[in-house]
Design a protein around this motif. Structure first.
Motif, PDB file in Angstrom:
ATOM      1  N   ALA A  66      -3.392   4.184   1.410  1.00  9.33           N
ATOM      2  CA  ALA A  66      -4.626   4.978   1.413  1.00  9.33           C
ATOM      3  C   ALA A  66      -4.458   6.256   2.225  1.00  9.33           C
ATOM      4  O   ALA A  66      -5.157   7.250   1.975  1.00  9.33           O
ATOM      5  N   THR A  67      -3.550   6.262   3.187  1.00  9.60           N
ATOM      6  CA  THR A  67      -3.257   7.470   3.962  1.00  9.60           C
ATOM      7  C   THR A  67      -2.294   8.378   3.215  1.00  9.60           C
ATOM      8  O   THR A  67      -2.469   9.597   3.148  1.00  9.60           O
ATOM      9  N   ALA A  68      -1.258   7.779   2.628  1.00 10.13           N
ATOM     10  CA  ALA A  68      -0.178   8.562   2.023  1.00 10.13           C
ATOM     11  C   ALA A  68      -0.618   9.334   0.793  1.00 10.13           C
ATOM     12  O   ALA A  68      -0.169  10.464   0.572  1.00 10.13           O
ATOM     13  N   ILE A  69      -1.494   8.766  -0.019  1.00 11.53           N
ATOM     14  CA  ILE A  69      -1.867   9.424  -1.276  1.00 11.53           C
ATOM     15  C   ILE A  69      -2.578  10.752  -1.022  1.00 11.53           C
ATOM     16  O   ILE A  69      -2.133  11.805  -1.507  1.00 11.53           O
ATOM     17  N   PRO A  70      -3.696  10.771  -0.267  1.00 10.23           N
ATOM     18  CA  PRO A  70      -4.335  12.086  -0.039  1.00 10.23           C
ATOM     19  C   PRO A  70      -3.461  13.023   0.781  1.00 10.23           C
ATOM     20  O   PRO A  70      -3.461  14.237   0.545  1.00 10.23           O
ATOM     21  N   LEU A  71      -2.693  12.484   1.735  1.00 12.27           N
ATOM     22  CA  LEU A  71      -1.862  13.337   2.583  1.00 12.27           C
ATOM     23  C   LEU A  71      -0.842  14.115   1.760  1.00 12.27           C
ATOM     24  O   LEU A  71      -0.605  15.301   2.012  1.00 12.27           O
ATOM     25  N   SER A  72      -0.233  13.479   0.747  1.00 11.87           N
ATOM     26  CA  SER A  72       0.792  14.149  -0.046  1.00 11.87           C
ATOM     27  C   SER A  72       0.237  15.360  -0.779  1.00 11.87           C
ATOM     28  O   SER A  72       0.905  16.406  -0.876  1.00 11.87           O
ATOM     29  N   PHE A  73      -1.007  15.259  -1.282  1.00  9.11           N
ATOM     30  CA  PHE A  73      -1.607  16.386  -2.000  1.00  9.11           C
ATOM     31  C   PHE A  73      -2.110  17.474  -1.051  1.00  9.11           C
ATOM     32  O   PHE A  73      -1.967  18.667  -1.338  1.00  9.11           O
TER      33      PHE A  73
ATOM     34  N   LEU B 257       6.662   9.772  -5.224  1.00  4.10           N
ATOM     35  CA  LEU B 257       5.350   9.124  -5.237  1.00  4.10           C
ATOM     36  C   LEU B 257       5.483   7.673  -5.683  1.00  4.10           C
ATOM     37  O   LEU B 257       4.798   6.784  -5.159  1.00  4.10           O
ATOM     38  N   GLY B 258       6.379   7.418  -6.658  1.00  4.85           N
ATOM     39  CA  GLY B 258       6.619   6.044  -7.085  1.00  4.85           C
ATOM     40  C   GLY B 258       7.178   5.196  -5.954  1.00  4.85           C
ATOM     41  O   GLY B 258       6.773   4.037  -5.763  1.00  4.85           O
ATOM     42  N   LEU B 259       8.113   5.757  -5.173  1.00  6.64           N
ATOM     43  CA  LEU B 259       8.652   5.038  -4.015  1.00  6.64           C
ATOM     44  C   LEU B 259       7.558   4.763  -2.985  1.00  6.64           C
ATOM     45  O   LEU B 259       7.555   3.712  -2.329  1.00  6.64           O
ATOM     46  N   THR B 260       6.644   5.723  -2.857  1.00  7.49           N
ATOM     47  CA  THR B 260       5.510   5.520  -1.944  1.00  7.49           C
ATOM     48  C   THR B 260       4.698   4.306  -2.370  1.00  7.49           C
ATOM     49  O   THR B 260       4.306   3.473  -1.537  1.00  7.49           O
TER      50      THR B 260
ATOM     51  N   ILE C  82       7.359  18.953  -3.804  1.00  5.38           N
ATOM     52  CA  ILE C  82       8.304  17.927  -3.355  1.00  5.38           C
ATOM     53  C   ILE C  82       8.087  17.592  -1.882  1.00  5.38           C
ATOM     54  O   ILE C  82       8.062  16.413  -1.483  1.00  5.38           O
ATOM     55  N   LEU C  83       7.914  18.622  -1.036  1.00  5.04           N
ATOM     56  CA  LEU C  83       7.712  18.366   0.384  1.00  5.04           C
ATOM     57  C   LEU C  83       6.410  17.614   0.640  1.00  5.04           C
ATOM     58  O   LEU C  83       6.332  16.776   1.553  1.00  5.04           O
ATOM     59  N   GLY C  84       5.379  17.888  -0.155  1.00  2.00           N
ATOM     60  CA  GLY C  84       4.137  17.150  -0.019  1.00  2.00           C
ATOM     61  C   GLY C  84       4.328  15.670  -0.307  1.00  2.00           C
ATOM     62  O   GLY C  84       3.842  14.800   0.432  1.00  2.00           O
ATOM     63  N   ARG C  85       5.058  15.355  -1.378  1.00  2.00           N
ATOM     64  CA  ARG C  85       5.300  13.953  -1.730  1.00  2.00           C
ATOM     65  C   ARG C  85       6.170  13.260  -0.674  1.00  2.00           C
ATOM     66  O   ARG C  85       5.964  12.090  -0.358  1.00  2.00           O
ATOM     67  N   VAL C  86       7.153  13.987  -0.161  1.00  2.00           N
ATOM     68  CA  VAL C  86       8.000  13.415   0.890  1.00  2.00           C
ATOM     69  C   VAL C  86       7.166  13.100   2.137  1.00  2.00           C
ATOM     70  O   VAL C  86       7.362  12.065   2.793  1.00  2.00           O
ATOM     71  N   GLY C  87       6.220  13.975   2.459  1.00  3.14           N
ATOM     72  CA  GLY C  87       5.332  13.709   3.584  1.00  3.14           C
ATOM     73  C   GLY C  87       4.535  12.427   3.392  1.00  3.14           C
ATOM     74  O   GLY C  87       4.363  11.638   4.334  1.00  3.14           O
ATOM     75  N   GLY C  88       4.060  12.193   2.174  1.00  4.58           N
ATOM     76  CA  GLY C  88       3.340  10.957   1.888  1.00  4.58           C
ATOM     77  C   GLY C  88       4.238   9.733   2.018  1.00  4.58           C
ATOM     78  O   GLY C  88       3.817   8.690   2.536  1.00  4.58           O
ATOM     79  N   LEU C  89       5.482   9.853   1.551  1.00  2.26           N
ATOM     80  CA  LEU C  89       6.426   8.734   1.654  1.00  2.26           C
ATOM     81  C   LEU C  89       6.722   8.401   3.111  1.00  2.26           C
ATOM     82  O   LEU C  89       6.766   7.219   3.505  1.00  2.26           O
ATOM     83  N   VAL C  90       6.927   9.425   3.918  1.00  2.81           N
ATOM     84  CA  VAL C  90       7.186   9.197   5.345  1.00  2.81           C
ATOM     85  C   VAL C  90       5.996   8.489   5.992  1.00  2.81           C
ATOM     86  O   VAL C  90       6.156   7.539   6.781  1.00  2.81           O
ATOM     87  N   ALA C  91       4.782   8.904   5.632  1.00  5.01           N
ATOM     88  CA  ALA C  91       3.585   8.301   6.216  1.00  5.01           C
ATOM     89  C   ALA C  91       3.477   6.824   5.852  1.00  5.01           C
ATOM     90  O   ALA C  91       3.169   5.982   6.717  1.00  5.01           O
ATOM     91  N   VAL C  92       3.734   6.475   4.593  1.00  4.69           N
ATOM     92  CA  VAL C  92       3.593   5.080   4.176  1.00  4.69           C
ATOM     93  C   VAL C  92       4.658   4.209   4.828  1.00  4.69           C
ATOM     94  O   VAL C  92       4.400   3.057   5.206  1.00  4.69           O
TER      95      VAL C  92
END
Length: 421
Positions: free
Chosen positions: A172-179, A26-29, A148-158
């Motif tokens: 703004a897309t990555a934060i809600p998507l990860s959760f 999430l920090g990398l995001t 972990i997979l949820g956070r990785v999904g957010g990182l990929v999106a950003v």
């Protein structure tokens, strides 16, 4: 207790590893997102996200952590815990969508980002509850995998959105998507609920009456997210962005501390009511917490020169913010065992009062100090908050252990017996 220190450390390590890795991702995001926008834009997005996350914690009101402990102790069945969360879902999500929409209208930098950020609170609530239900069943590996997979999904999106030139919408897309992704995966791991009994309003109210101490304890961990809107309100969007950058990167340290609470709650509950055995396990939890303080102390030293290299020259002050918050993370780590000891010994009200006072003092300090000295001074408010909590919880834990206070079976939601084998 069978397995002793090795088993406890193994569980803390597994939960801590997942929480910390998730927060690192999430920090990398946030790092990727911050490099595509100004600190002011970052401050507004982080403010909306923080309001959603804190709102989810408030709406949960400690219910899921209470149910994890009660399920571990055998006073609530897994089916009952799942039914309670399901009964609460409709009004909880409705409230969170209203709060998310209102905060987006007030603070979002543009309508698209506002629409996306509306779903942060609802996503966080669903993820927290699904993750908690897995922990209640001692399926820690599945809970960690979903997170972990949820956070990785957010990182990929950003990363993808940043590469295609949609930088302002990326975070703004990555934060809600990860959760949301975490919640979906956890629900898949949980499987179908089977035959579900309907829980009445009285049972939900009774469970919340017991969970208030857990709710305020969880708010202590979320206080950093609540600080972000106050830093923005006191110092402006630019200072709020500097504060949010340092605050997001400190996230792994706070969740390292939180892992102790997540594991120690059910661990101490299983120790039973034998005073000698319980004291042994409590000392074990305290020693582990003290050892974990080394990490934030080390990062307080390396953070100031490192963060400007990661985020850019505009975020130089975020390094100092990070160092101050790392000192606060040390105190958070020490607060966790005190809170768990008091809750397990039937004194959640002491935790509730101590944290409520500490949060109140710290949040007022954050706003005032942000008005006077910007992001760096705002970070001092977080340290003040945790110091006040430390004094209250430390004295309370010492008192109940000295007096030999033991927990008694809870009422309401705890009335259902242990799950049949």
């Amino acid at each position: 207790m069978k397995g002793g220190l090795a088993l406890f450390l193994g569980r803390v390590g597994g939960v801590a590893g997942a929480l910390v890795l998730g927060q690192v991702v999430l920090g990398l995001t946030f790092v990727v997102g911050a490099r595509t926008m100004t600190p002011a834009t970052l401050g507004l997005i982080a403010t909306c996200a923080a309001i959603g996350q804190v709102a989810a914690t408030v709406v949960d009101f400690g219910l899921i952590n209470y149910l994890v402990r009660e399920t571990a102790s055998g006073r609530v069945t897994s089916a009952h815990a799942r039914a309670l969360t399901a009964a609460k879902r409709p009004w909880a999500l409705a409230a969170l969508l209203v709060v998310g929409g209102a905060s987006s209208v007030l603070f979002a930098p543009d309508p698209v980002a506002g629409l996306l950020l509306t779903f942060v609170g609802a996503g966080v609530w669903e993820a927290q509850n699904a993750n908690g239900l897995l922990r209640a069943q001692e399926r820690f590996g599945k809970a960690s995998t979903g997170q972990i997979l949820g956070r990785v999904g957010g990182l990929v999106a950003v990363v993808v959105l940043a590469l295609v030139g949609a930088g302002d919408a990326s975070l703004a897309t990555a934060i809600p998507l990860s959760f949301v992704l975490e919640a979906v995966l956890d629900r898949v791991f949980l499987g179908r609920a089977g035959t579900r009994r309907r829980e009445g309003r009285g049972e939900i109210v009774a469970a919340h009456r017991e969970s208030v101490g857990f709710g305020l304890a969880t708010l202590a961990v979320s206080a950093q997210q609540l600080d972000t809107p106050l830093a923005t309100a006191g110092g402006g969007a630019y200072e709020g962005g500097l504060y949010a950058a340092g605050g997001r990167l400190i996230g792994p340290l706070n969740f390292l501390a939180n892992s102790v609470g997540l594991v120690a709650g059910p661990w101490l509950a299983r120790a039973g009511t034998d005073p000698a055995a319980l004291r042994v396990e409590e000392r074990r939890v305290l020693r582990v917490s003290v050892a974990l303080c080394v990490a934030p102390l080390l990062l307080a030293v390396v953070g100031p020169p490192l963060i400007p290299l990661l985020l850019g020259a505009e975020y130089e002050s975020s390094g100092t913010v990070f160092a101050v918050l790392a000192v606060g993370a040390v105190i958070v780590t020490l607060n966790q065992p005190f809170a768990v000891i008091l809750q397990n010994r039937g004194r959640p009200q002491v935790v509730a009062v101590g944290i409520a006072i500490g949060l109140g003092v710290g949040l007022v300090a954050t706003f005032v100090l942000a008005s006077l000295g910007g992001a760096v001074w705002a970070a001092v408010g977080y340290v003040i908050s945790q110091l006040v909590i430390f004094v209250f919880l430390g004295l309370g834990a010492r008192r109940v252990r000295r007096d030999g206070v033991m927990a008694t079976p809870t009422a309401g939601a705890a009335s259902e017996g242990p799950e049949p084998s």
